[in-house]
Design a protein around this motif. Structure first.
Motif, PDB file in Angstrom:
ATOM      1  N   ALA A 192       0.829  -1.215   0.000  1.00 21.57           N
ATOM      2  CA  ALA A 192       0.000   0.000   0.000  1.00 21.57           C
ATOM      3  C   ALA A 192       0.859   1.260   0.000  1.00 21.57           C
ATOM      4  CB  ALA A 192      -0.931  -0.005   1.211  1.00 21.57           C
ATOM      5  N   GLN A 193       2.027   1.184   0.633  1.00 29.06           N
ATOM      6  CA  GLN A 193       2.908   2.351   0.700  1.00 29.06           C
ATOM      7  C   GLN A 193       3.624   2.625  -0.621  1.00 29.06           C
ATOM      8  OE1 GLN A 193       5.475   1.912   4.129  1.00 29.06           O
ATOM      9  NE2 GLN A 193       3.893   2.607   5.534  1.00 29.06           N
ATOM     10  N   LYS A 194       3.273   1.853  -1.641  1.00 27.56           N
ATOM     11  CA  LYS A 194       3.801   2.102  -2.989  1.00 27.56           C
ATOM     12  C   LYS A 194       2.687   2.524  -3.948  1.00 27.56           C
ATOM     13  CE  LYS A 194       7.234  -1.599  -2.381  1.00 27.56           C
ATOM     14  NZ  LYS A 194       7.637  -2.952  -2.850  1.00 27.56           N
ATOM     15  N   ASN A 195       1.502   2.799  -3.399  1.00 24.76           N
ATOM     16  CA  ASN A 195       0.368   3.070  -4.287  1.00 24.76           C
ATOM     17  C   ASN A 195       0.441   4.465  -4.915  1.00 24.76           C
ATOM     18  OD1 ASN A 195      -0.609   4.930  -2.417  1.00 24.76           O
ATOM     19  ND2 ASN A 195      -2.151   3.562  -1.575  1.00 24.76           N
ATOM     20  N   ASP A 196      -0.557   4.773  -5.743  1.00 26.61           N
ATOM     21  CA  ASP A 196      -0.546   6.022  -6.510  1.00 26.61           C
ATOM     22  C   ASP A 196      -0.604   7.255  -5.616  1.00 26.61           C
ATOM     23  OD1 ASP A 196      -0.446   4.595  -8.857  1.00 26.61           O
ATOM     24  OD2 ASP A 196      -2.617   4.530  -9.109  1.00 26.61           O
ATOM     25  N   VAL A 215       0.749   7.638  -2.661  1.00 23.85           N
ATOM     26  CA  VAL A 215       2.109   7.881  -2.165  1.00 23.85           C
ATOM     27  C   VAL A 215       2.968   8.481  -3.274  1.00 23.85           C
ATOM     28  CG1 VAL A 215       4.186   6.791  -1.226  1.00 23.85           C
ATOM     29  CG2 VAL A 215       1.943   6.055  -0.436  1.00 23.85           C
ATOM     30  N   GLU A 216       2.752   8.011  -4.508  1.00 21.84           N
ATOM     31  CA  GLU A 216       3.503   8.554  -5.643  1.00 21.84           C
ATOM     32  C   GLU A 216       3.247  10.051  -5.808  1.00 21.84           C
ATOM     33  OE1 GLU A 216       5.812   7.177  -7.811  1.00 21.84           O
ATOM     34  OE2 GLU A 216       5.792   5.638  -6.255  1.00 21.84           O
ATOM     35  N   VAL A 217       2.014  10.484  -5.533  1.00 25.16           N
ATOM     36  CA  VAL A 217       1.681  11.914  -5.611  1.00 25.16           C
ATOM     37  C   VAL A 217       2.579  12.715  -4.671  1.00 25.16           C
ATOM     38  CG1 VAL A 217      -0.091  13.638  -5.088  1.00 25.16           C
ATOM     39  CG2 VAL A 217      -0.710  11.556  -6.326  1.00 25.16           C
ATOM     40  N   TYR A 218       2.727  12.222  -3.446  1.00 24.42           N
ATOM     41  CA  TYR A 218       3.553  12.928  -2.460  1.00 24.42           C
ATOM     42  C   TYR A 218       5.037  12.842  -2.803  1.00 24.42           C
ATOM     43  CZ  TYR A 218      -0.420  13.842   0.550  1.00 24.42           C
ATOM     44  OH  TYR A 218      -1.598  14.322   1.054  1.00 24.42           O
ATOM     45  N   LYS A 219       5.434  11.774  -3.464  1.00 21.89           N
ATOM     46  CA  LYS A 219       6.826  11.678  -3.920  1.00 21.89           C
ATOM     47  C   LYS A 219       7.108  12.725  -4.994  1.00 21.89           C
ATOM     48  CE  LYS A 219       7.783   6.806  -2.922  1.00 21.89           C
ATOM     49  NZ  LYS A 219       8.085   5.474  -3.512  1.00 21.89           N
ATOM     50  N   LEU A 266       5.244  13.200   3.073  1.00 26.00           N
ATOM     51  CA  LEU A 266       5.407  11.868   2.488  1.00 26.00           C
ATOM     52  C   LEU A 266       5.431  10.802   3.581  1.00 26.00           C
ATOM     53  CD1 LEU A 266       5.959   9.953   0.134  1.00 26.00           C
ATOM     54  CD2 LEU A 266       8.398  10.521   0.322  1.00 26.00           C
ATOM     55  N   GLN A 267       6.181  11.063   4.654  1.00 28.02           N
ATOM     56  CA  GLN A 267       6.242  10.101   5.754  1.00 28.02           C
ATOM     57  C   GLN A 267       4.883   9.954   6.441  1.00 28.02           C
ATOM     58  OE1 GLN A 267       8.856   8.103   6.331  1.00 28.02           O
ATOM     59  NE2 GLN A 267       9.711   9.125   4.529  1.00 28.02           N
ATOM     60  N   GLN A 268       4.154  11.072   6.562  1.00 29.34           N
ATOM     61  CA  GLN A 268       2.859  11.032   7.241  1.00 29.34           C
ATOM     62  C   GLN A 268       1.829  10.244   6.440  1.00 29.34           C
ATOM     63  OE1 GLN A 268       2.205  12.337  10.433  1.00 29.34           O
ATOM     64  NE2 GLN A 268       0.437  11.015  10.126  1.00 29.34           N
ATOM     65  N   ILE A 269       1.818  10.421   5.124  1.00 28.99           N
ATOM     66  CA  ILE A 269       0.830   9.696   4.315  1.00 28.99           C
ATOM     67  C   ILE A 269       1.102   8.196   4.368  1.00 28.99           C
ATOM     68  CG2 ILE A 269       2.071   9.821   2.102  1.00 28.99           C
ATOM     69  CD1 ILE A 269      -1.727  10.171   2.659  1.00 28.99           C
ATOM     70  N   LYS A 270       2.363   7.811   4.472  1.00 28.85           N
ATOM     71  CA  LYS A 270       2.693   6.387   4.611  1.00 28.85           C
ATOM     72  C   LYS A 270       2.146   5.836   5.928  1.00 28.85           C
ATOM     73  CE  LYS A 270       6.883   6.153   1.753  1.00 28.85           C
ATOM     74  NZ  LYS A 270       8.344   5.873   1.759  1.00 28.85           N
TER      75      LYS A 270
END
Length: 424
Positions: free
Chosen positions: A37-41, A43-47, A123-127
Protein backbone atom coordinates in the motif's frame (compact mmCIF):
# COMPACT_ATOMS: atom_id res chain seq x y z
CA UNK A 1 -12.35 -52.71 -2.73
CA UNK A 2 -9.80 -52.02 0.01
CA UNK A 3 -7.22 -50.93 -2.57
CA UNK A 4 -9.78 -48.57 -4.13
CA UNK A 5 -10.68 -47.06 -0.76
CA UNK A 6 -7.00 -46.62 0.10
CA UNK A 7 -6.29 -44.91 -3.25
CA UNK A 8 -9.31 -42.67 -2.83
CA UNK A 9 -8.16 -41.71 0.67
CA UNK A 10 -4.69 -40.81 -0.59
CA UNK A 11 -6.21 -38.63 -3.32
CA UNK A 12 -8.36 -36.80 -0.77
CA UNK A 13 -5.30 -36.17 1.44
CA UNK A 14 -3.35 -34.86 -1.58
CA UNK A 15 -6.24 -32.58 -2.52
CA UNK A 16 -6.48 -31.19 1.02
CA UNK A 17 -2.71 -30.65 1.09
CA UNK A 18 -2.83 -28.77 -2.22
CA UNK A 19 -5.71 -26.61 -1.01
CA UNK A 20 -3.90 -25.70 2.22
CA UNK A 21 -0.60 -25.14 0.41
CA UNK A 22 -2.18 -22.93 -2.28
CA UNK A 23 -4.00 -20.92 0.39
CA UNK A 24 -0.70 -20.22 2.13
CA UNK A 25 0.93 -19.19 -1.15
CA UNK A 26 -1.77 -16.66 -2.03
CA UNK A 27 -2.39 -15.47 1.54
CA UNK A 28 -1.31 -11.91 2.33
CA UNK A 29 0.22 -10.88 5.64
CA UNK A 30 -0.41 -7.51 7.29
CA UNK A 31 3.21 -6.46 6.73
CA UNK A 32 3.06 -7.36 3.03
CA UNK A 33 -0.18 -5.43 2.59
CA UNK A 34 1.20 -2.31 4.27
CA UNK A 35 4.41 -2.42 2.25
CA UNK A 36 2.40 -2.81 -0.95
CA UNK A 37 0.00 0.00 0.00
CA UNK A 38 2.91 2.35 0.70
CA UNK A 39 3.80 2.10 -2.99
CA UNK A 40 0.37 3.07 -4.29
CA UNK A 41 -0.55 6.02 -6.51
CA UNK A 42 -1.40 8.29 -3.57
CA UNK A 43 2.11 7.88 -2.16
CA UNK A 44 3.50 8.55 -5.64
CA UNK A 45 1.68 11.91 -5.61
CA UNK A 46 3.55 12.93 -2.46
CA UNK A 47 6.83 11.68 -3.92
CA UNK A 48 6.29 13.94 -6.93
CA UNK A 49 5.50 16.85 -4.61
CA UNK A 50 8.74 16.20 -2.71
CA UNK A 51 10.66 16.03 -5.97
CA UNK A 52 9.02 19.29 -7.07
CA UNK A 53 9.95 21.21 -3.91
CA UNK A 54 13.49 19.84 -4.08
CA UNK A 55 13.88 21.04 -7.65
CA UNK A 56 12.34 24.41 -6.73
CA UNK A 57 15.04 24.85 -4.08
CA UNK A 58 17.82 23.91 -6.50
CA UNK A 59 16.39 26.19 -9.21
CA UNK A 60 16.24 29.11 -6.78
CA UNK A 61 19.79 28.44 -5.64
CA UNK A 62 21.02 28.32 -9.23
CA UNK A 63 19.26 31.57 -10.13
CA UNK A 64 21.58 33.49 -7.79
CA UNK A 65 24.78 32.13 -9.29
CA UNK A 66 26.56 34.38 -11.85
CA UNK A 67 24.72 34.35 -15.19
CA UNK A 68 26.51 34.21 -18.54
CA UNK A 69 24.73 35.42 -21.69
CA UNK A 70 25.95 35.50 -25.28
CA UNK A 71 24.34 37.09 -28.30
CA UNK A 72 24.77 38.64 -31.72
CA UNK A 73 23.26 41.72 -33.37
CA UNK A 74 23.01 42.58 -37.05
CA UNK A 75 21.98 46.17 -37.87
CA UNK A 76 21.21 47.72 -41.28
CA UNK A 77 20.70 51.48 -41.74
CA UNK A 78 19.50 53.06 -44.98
CA UNK A 79 20.36 55.71 -45.79
CA UNK A 80 23.34 55.91 -43.43
CA UNK A 81 24.65 59.34 -42.41
CA UNK A 82 28.06 60.51 -43.57
CA UNK A 83 29.82 59.39 -40.37
CA UNK A 84 27.77 56.26 -39.79
CA UNK A 85 27.94 52.71 -41.08
CA UNK A 86 25.29 51.08 -43.20
CA UNK A 87 25.84 47.68 -41.62
CA UNK A 88 26.95 46.92 -38.08
CA UNK A 89 27.63 43.37 -36.92
CA UNK A 90 28.30 42.66 -33.26
CA UNK A 91 28.71 39.69 -30.91
CA UNK A 92 28.87 39.85 -27.14
CA UNK A 93 29.32 37.86 -23.94
CA UNK A 94 28.02 39.19 -20.64
CA UNK A 95 28.46 38.00 -17.04
CA UNK A 96 25.94 39.26 -14.46
CA UNK A 97 25.98 38.67 -10.71
CA UNK A 98 23.67 39.89 -7.94
CA UNK A 99 25.92 41.10 -5.12
CA UNK A 100 23.31 42.50 -2.73
CA UNK A 101 19.52 42.16 -2.90
CA UNK A 102 18.37 43.23 0.56
CA UNK A 103 18.60 39.64 1.92
CA UNK A 104 15.90 38.49 -0.50
CA UNK A 105 18.13 35.66 -1.72
CA UNK A 106 18.70 34.24 1.77
CA UNK A 107 15.02 34.42 2.69
CA UNK A 108 13.88 32.92 -0.61
CA UNK A 109 16.28 29.99 -0.24
CA UNK A 110 15.12 29.43 3.35
CA UNK A 111 11.49 29.48 2.20
CA UNK A 112 12.12 26.86 -0.49
CA UNK A 113 14.15 24.70 1.90
CA UNK A 114 11.38 24.74 4.53
CA UNK A 115 8.79 23.79 1.90
CA UNK A 116 11.03 20.89 0.87
CA UNK A 117 11.29 19.77 4.52
CA UNK A 118 7.49 20.01 4.83
CA UNK A 119 7.10 17.79 1.74
CA UNK A 120 9.44 15.18 3.26
CA UNK A 121 7.30 15.01 6.39
CA UNK A 122 4.09 14.94 4.31
CA UNK A 123 5.41 11.87 2.49
CA UNK A 124 6.24 10.10 5.75
CA UNK A 125 2.86 11.03 7.24
CA UNK A 126 0.83 9.70 4.32
CA UNK A 127 2.69 6.39 4.61
CA UNK A 128 1.76 6.18 8.30
CA UNK A 129 -1.84 7.14 7.49
CA UNK A 130 -1.99 4.31 4.98
CA UNK A 131 -0.45 1.86 7.48
CA UNK A 132 -3.20 2.63 10.00
CA UNK A 133 -5.94 2.34 7.39
CA UNK A 134 -4.62 -1.01 6.12
CA UNK A 135 -4.25 -2.36 9.68
CA UNK A 136 -7.82 -1.31 10.60
CA UNK A 137 -9.24 -2.98 7.48
CA UNK A 138 -7.09 -6.08 8.02
CA UNK A 139 -8.28 -6.69 11.59
CA UNK A 140 -11.91 -5.92 10.72
CA UNK A 141 -11.65 -8.54 7.98
CA UNK A 142 -10.22 -11.00 10.50
CA UNK A 143 -13.16 -10.30 12.83
CA UNK A 144 -15.68 -10.89 10.03
CA UNK A 145 -13.86 -14.02 8.90
CA UNK A 146 -14.05 -15.46 12.44
CA UNK A 147 -17.75 -14.53 12.62
CA UNK A 148 -18.42 -16.36 9.34
CA UNK A 149 -16.60 -19.45 10.65
CA UNK A 150 -18.72 -19.42 13.83
CA UNK A 151 -21.92 -19.02 11.84
CA UNK A 152 -20.96 -21.90 9.56
CA UNK A 153 -20.34 -24.13 12.58
CA UNK A 154 -23.71 -23.07 13.93
CA UNK A 155 -25.33 -23.95 10.62
CA UNK A 156 -23.77 -27.44 10.67
CA UNK A 157 -25.14 -28.04 14.16
CA UNK A 158 -28.57 -26.74 13.14
CA UNK A 159 -28.59 -28.99 10.08
CA UNK A 160 -27.81 -31.99 12.28
CA UNK A 161 -30.73 -31.08 14.52
CA UNK A 162 -32.93 -30.53 11.48
CA UNK A 163 -32.20 -34.05 10.21
CA UNK A 164 -32.99 -35.40 13.65
CA UNK A 165 -36.25 -33.45 13.87
CA UNK A 166 -37.23 -34.58 10.37
CA UNK A 167 -36.75 -38.21 11.43
CA UNK A 168 -38.79 -37.55 14.57
CA UNK A 169 -41.49 -35.92 12.47
CA UNK A 170 -41.69 -38.94 10.16
CA UNK A 171 -41.98 -41.10 13.24
CA UNK A 172 -44.66 -38.71 14.53
CA UNK A 173 -42.55 -37.91 17.62
CA UNK A 174 -42.52 -34.14 17.01
CA UNK A 175 -44.67 -31.52 15.33
CA UNK A 176 -44.17 -29.85 11.96
CA UNK A 177 -43.68 -26.40 13.53
CA UNK A 178 -40.56 -27.67 15.37
CA UNK A 179 -39.06 -28.64 12.02
CA UNK A 180 -40.12 -25.31 10.49
CA UNK A 181 -38.51 -23.33 13.32
CA UNK A 182 -35.14 -25.01 12.83
CA UNK A 183 -35.42 -24.48 9.07
CA UNK A 184 -36.08 -20.79 9.78
CA UNK A 185 -33.03 -20.68 12.07
CA UNK A 186 -30.88 -22.17 9.28
CA UNK A 187 -32.26 -19.65 6.78
CA UNK A 188 -31.51 -16.81 9.19
CA UNK A 189 -27.96 -18.14 9.65
CA UNK A 190 -27.52 -18.19 5.86
CA UNK A 191 -28.74 -14.60 5.77
CA UNK A 192 -26.24 -13.56 8.45
CA UNK A 193 -23.43 -15.36 6.62
CA UNK A 194 -24.23 -13.53 3.38
CA UNK A 195 -24.29 -10.18 5.19
CA UNK A 196 -20.90 -10.94 6.70
CA UNK A 197 -19.52 -12.05 3.34
CA UNK A 198 -20.65 -8.80 1.74
CA UNK A 199 -19.03 -6.78 4.54
CA UNK A 200 -15.85 -8.83 4.05
CA UNK A 201 -15.93 -8.15 0.30
CA UNK A 202 -16.36 -4.41 0.94
CA UNK A 203 -13.25 -4.36 3.11
CA UNK A 204 -11.39 -6.51 0.57
CA UNK A 205 -12.32 -4.01 -2.15
CA UNK A 206 -10.95 -1.12 -0.07
CA UNK A 207 -7.79 -3.10 0.59
CA UNK A 208 -7.43 -3.86 -3.11
CA UNK A 209 -7.69 -0.13 -3.89
CA UNK A 210 -4.98 0.65 -1.33
CA UNK A 211 -2.60 -2.19 -2.21
CA UNK A 212 -3.46 -2.94 -5.85
CA UNK A 213 -3.34 -6.59 -4.75
CA UNK A 214 -6.06 -9.19 -5.20
CA UNK A 215 -7.01 -10.31 -1.69
CA UNK A 216 -7.63 -14.06 -1.54
CA UNK A 217 -6.68 -15.00 1.99
CA UNK A 218 -5.13 -13.30 5.01
CA UNK A 219 -2.19 -14.60 7.02
CA UNK A 220 -2.58 -14.19 10.76
CA UNK A 221 -0.31 -11.47 12.12
CA UNK A 222 -0.55 -9.32 15.23
CA UNK A 223 0.78 -6.00 16.44
CA UNK A 224 3.23 -5.96 19.33
CA UNK A 225 1.76 -4.50 22.50
CA UNK A 226 3.26 -1.03 23.09
CA UNK A 227 5.32 -1.00 26.27
CA UNK A 228 7.51 1.92 27.38
CA UNK A 229 7.02 3.57 23.98
CA UNK A 230 7.70 7.30 24.20
CA UNK A 231 5.62 9.39 21.83
CA UNK A 232 7.43 11.57 19.32
CA UNK A 233 6.26 14.48 17.23
CA UNK A 234 4.03 13.55 14.31
CA UNK A 235 5.28 14.18 10.80
CA UNK A 236 2.11 16.18 10.13
CA UNK A 237 3.09 18.53 13.00
CA UNK A 238 6.66 18.81 11.72
CA UNK A 239 5.33 19.60 8.25
CA UNK A 240 3.06 22.32 9.62
CA UNK A 241 5.94 23.83 11.61
CA UNK A 242 8.09 23.96 8.47
CA UNK A 243 5.23 25.63 6.57
CA UNK A 244 4.85 28.27 9.30
CA UNK A 245 8.56 29.03 9.06
CA UNK A 246 8.45 29.17 5.25
CA UNK A 247 5.68 31.79 5.37
CA UNK A 248 7.84 33.85 7.76
CA UNK A 249 10.68 33.84 5.24
CA UNK A 250 8.22 34.77 2.50
CA UNK A 251 7.21 37.83 4.54
CA UNK A 252 10.85 38.86 4.95
CA UNK A 253 11.29 38.79 1.18
CA UNK A 254 8.67 41.53 0.86
CA UNK A 255 10.61 43.60 3.38
CA UNK A 256 13.77 43.26 1.26
CA UNK A 257 12.35 45.68 -1.34
CA UNK A 258 13.16 48.51 1.10
CA UNK A 259 16.88 47.67 1.06
CA UNK A 260 19.52 48.42 -1.62
CA UNK A 261 20.09 46.07 -4.55
CA UNK A 262 23.54 45.91 -6.15
CA UNK A 263 24.13 44.12 -9.48
CA UNK A 264 27.50 43.75 -11.19
CA UNK A 265 27.77 43.05 -14.92
CA UNK A 266 30.72 42.72 -17.29
CA UNK A 267 29.97 42.83 -21.03
CA UNK A 268 32.52 42.22 -23.77
CA UNK A 269 31.46 43.12 -27.35
CA UNK A 270 33.08 42.67 -30.78
CA UNK A 271 32.02 44.84 -33.76
CA UNK A 272 32.39 44.68 -37.52
CA UNK A 273 31.20 47.36 -39.97
CA UNK A 274 30.08 47.50 -43.58
CA UNK A 275 29.40 50.51 -45.85
CA UNK A 276 31.41 52.61 -43.40
CA UNK A 277 31.05 56.40 -43.88
CA UNK A 278 34.33 57.15 -42.06
CA UNK A 279 36.36 55.15 -44.53
CA UNK A 280 34.66 56.92 -47.43
CA UNK A 281 35.63 60.31 -45.97
CA UNK A 282 39.24 59.16 -45.61
CA UNK A 283 39.82 60.92 -42.29
CA UNK A 284 43.29 59.91 -41.06
CA UNK A 285 43.87 58.29 -37.62
CA UNK A 286 40.16 57.77 -37.04
CA UNK A 287 38.98 54.18 -36.64
CA UNK A 288 35.89 52.59 -35.26
CA UNK A 289 36.06 50.48 -32.10
CA UNK A 290 36.16 46.78 -32.94
CA UNK A 291 36.05 45.42 -29.38
CA UNK A 292 34.79 46.87 -26.13
CA UNK A 293 34.51 45.79 -22.48
CA UNK A 294 31.91 47.49 -20.28
CA UNK A 295 31.72 46.91 -16.51
CA UNK A 296 28.51 48.12 -14.88
CA UNK A 297 27.70 48.42 -11.19
CA UNK A 298 23.97 49.02 -10.76
CA UNK A 299 22.77 50.23 -7.35
CA UNK A 300 19.03 50.71 -6.81
CA UNK A 301 16.76 51.25 -3.84
CA UNK A 302 13.04 51.84 -3.52
CA UNK A 303 12.30 54.94 -1.48
CA UNK A 304 8.52 55.08 -1.57
CA UNK A 305 5.76 52.69 -2.73
CA UNK A 306 2.71 54.02 -0.84
CA UNK A 307 3.09 51.23 1.77
CA UNK A 308 2.52 48.43 -0.76
CA UNK A 309 5.35 46.21 0.53
CA UNK A 310 4.43 46.63 4.20
CA UNK A 311 0.76 45.86 3.51
CA UNK A 312 1.69 42.75 1.54
CA UNK A 313 3.92 41.67 4.42
CA UNK A 314 1.05 42.15 6.89
CA UNK A 315 -1.14 39.97 4.68
CA UNK A 316 1.44 37.17 4.62
CA UNK A 317 2.00 37.45 8.38
CA UNK A 318 -1.75 37.07 8.91
CA UNK A 319 -1.58 33.80 6.96
CA UNK A 320 1.33 32.72 9.14
CA UNK A 321 -0.58 33.54 12.34
CA UNK A 322 -3.59 31.54 11.13
CA UNK A 323 -1.44 28.50 10.39
CA UNK A 324 0.43 28.89 13.68
CA UNK A 325 -2.88 28.91 15.60
CA UNK A 326 -3.90 25.74 13.77
CA UNK A 327 -0.54 24.21 14.69
CA UNK A 328 -1.09 24.94 18.40
CA UNK A 329 -4.55 23.34 18.19
CA UNK A 330 -3.16 20.26 16.41
CA UNK A 331 -0.50 19.78 19.08
CA UNK A 332 -3.17 19.80 21.80
CA UNK A 333 -5.28 17.41 19.75
CA UNK A 334 -2.35 14.99 19.37
CA UNK A 335 -1.76 14.93 23.14
CA UNK A 336 -5.42 14.11 23.74
CA UNK A 337 -5.37 11.44 21.03
CA UNK A 338 -2.44 9.71 22.75
CA UNK A 339 -4.34 9.71 26.06
CA UNK A 340 -7.43 8.32 24.31
CA UNK A 341 -5.32 5.66 22.58
CA UNK A 342 -3.96 4.48 25.95
CA UNK A 343 -7.47 4.38 27.42
CA UNK A 344 -8.67 2.48 24.36
CA UNK A 345 -6.02 -0.20 25.01
CA UNK A 346 -7.12 -0.52 28.66
CA UNK A 347 -10.77 -0.71 27.63
CA UNK A 348 -10.05 -3.30 24.91
CA UNK A 349 -8.16 -5.50 27.40
CA UNK A 350 -11.07 -5.39 29.86
CA UNK A 351 -13.57 -6.20 27.11
CA UNK A 352 -11.39 -9.07 25.91
CA UNK A 353 -11.20 -10.50 29.43
CA UNK A 354 -14.97 -10.16 29.87
CA UNK A 355 -15.65 -11.74 26.48
CA UNK A 356 -13.38 -14.69 27.36
CA UNK A 357 -15.42 -15.30 30.51
CA UNK A 358 -18.66 -14.92 28.55
CA UNK A 359 -17.47 -17.30 25.86
CA UNK A 360 -16.38 -19.89 28.40
CA UNK A 361 -19.72 -19.67 30.21
CA UNK A 362 -21.78 -19.84 27.01
CA UNK A 363 -19.76 -22.84 25.74
CA UNK A 364 -20.35 -24.75 28.98
CA UNK A 365 -24.03 -23.81 28.96
CA UNK A 366 -24.40 -24.93 25.37
CA UNK A 367 -22.80 -28.32 26.06
CA UNK A 368 -25.20 -28.93 28.95
CA UNK A 369 -28.27 -27.80 26.99
CA UNK A 370 -27.14 -29.78 23.94
CA UNK A 371 -26.98 -33.00 25.99
CA UNK A 372 -30.38 -32.30 27.54
CA UNK A 373 -31.82 -31.52 24.12
CA UNK A 374 -30.58 -34.82 22.74
CA UNK A 375 -32.13 -36.53 25.73
CA UNK A 376 -35.31 -34.52 25.03
CA UNK A 377 -35.23 -32.99 28.49
CA UNK A 378 -35.37 -29.43 27.07
CA UNK A 379 -37.14 -28.25 23.93
CA UNK A 380 -35.71 -26.72 20.75
CA UNK A 381 -36.40 -23.15 22.04
CA UNK A 382 -33.91 -23.59 24.88
CA UNK A 383 -31.47 -25.28 22.52
CA UNK A 384 -31.63 -22.49 19.92
CA UNK A 385 -31.27 -19.89 22.66
CA UNK A 386 -28.13 -21.59 24.01
CA UNK A 387 -26.69 -21.92 20.50
CA UNK A 388 -27.45 -18.26 19.76
CA UNK A 389 -25.74 -17.17 22.99
CA UNK A 390 -22.71 -19.30 22.12
CA UNK A 391 -22.38 -17.73 18.65
CA UNK A 392 -22.85 -14.21 20.04
CA UNK A 393 -20.20 -14.84 22.72
CA UNK A 394 -17.76 -16.02 20.04
CA UNK A 395 -18.52 -12.91 17.98
CA UNK A 396 -17.95 -10.66 21.01
CA UNK A 397 -14.63 -12.35 21.68
CA UNK A 398 -13.54 -11.92 18.05
CA UNK A 399 -14.55 -8.25 18.08
CA UNK A 400 -12.71 -7.65 21.36
CA UNK A 401 -9.60 -9.36 20.01
CA UNK A 402 -9.67 -7.26 16.84
CA UNK A 403 -10.43 -4.07 18.79
CA UNK A 404 -7.35 -4.66 20.96
CA UNK A 405 -5.13 -5.00 17.89
CA UNK A 406 -6.63 -1.86 16.34
CA UNK A 407 -6.09 0.04 19.62
CA UNK A 408 -2.39 -0.97 19.52
CA UNK A 409 -2.19 0.30 15.94
CA UNK A 410 -3.83 3.63 16.83
CA UNK A 411 -1.45 4.17 19.73
CA UNK A 412 1.64 3.67 17.54
CA UNK A 413 0.11 5.98 14.93
CA UNK A 414 -0.69 8.76 17.41
CA UNK A 415 2.74 8.32 19.01
CA UNK A 416 4.37 9.10 15.65
CA UNK A 417 5.48 5.60 14.60
CA UNK A 418 4.86 3.50 11.51
CA UNK A 419 2.78 0.43 12.42
CA UNK A 420 4.69 -1.81 10.01
CA UNK A 421 7.73 -1.67 12.33
CA UNK A 422 5.74 -3.29 15.16
CA UNK A 423 4.20 -6.34 13.50
CA UNK A 424 4.98 -9.87 14.63
Amino acid sequence: MCIYEHTKGVQVIKLLFLLIFSTQIFASSLLELIEQAQKNDLVEVYKYKLDSTGKAYEATKSSYLPRVDIGAIEQFTSPADSLGAGQIYSAYAEVTAVLIDGFKRENLLEEKEKLNIASKHDLQQIKKDISLEVASIYFNMQIIKADITSLKHSKIQLQEQLHQQQRFFKAKLTTEDNVARIEAAIANTDYQIELKKYAYDEYASKLHTLTNTEIRELKQQNIIEPKDVEAKELDSIKSMQAQVESIGYKAEQLESTNYPTLILSDKYSYYKYGDDGLKKLGIPNVERIESQNVVTLNLSMRLFDFGTASKQKELVLSEQNALFSELIYKKKEVKENIKLALRAIEKAKKLLYASELSQDASNRTYKIVHKKYKARVVDYVNYLDALSNKIEAEAQYNRALGALQISYAKYYYNAGFDIKDYIK
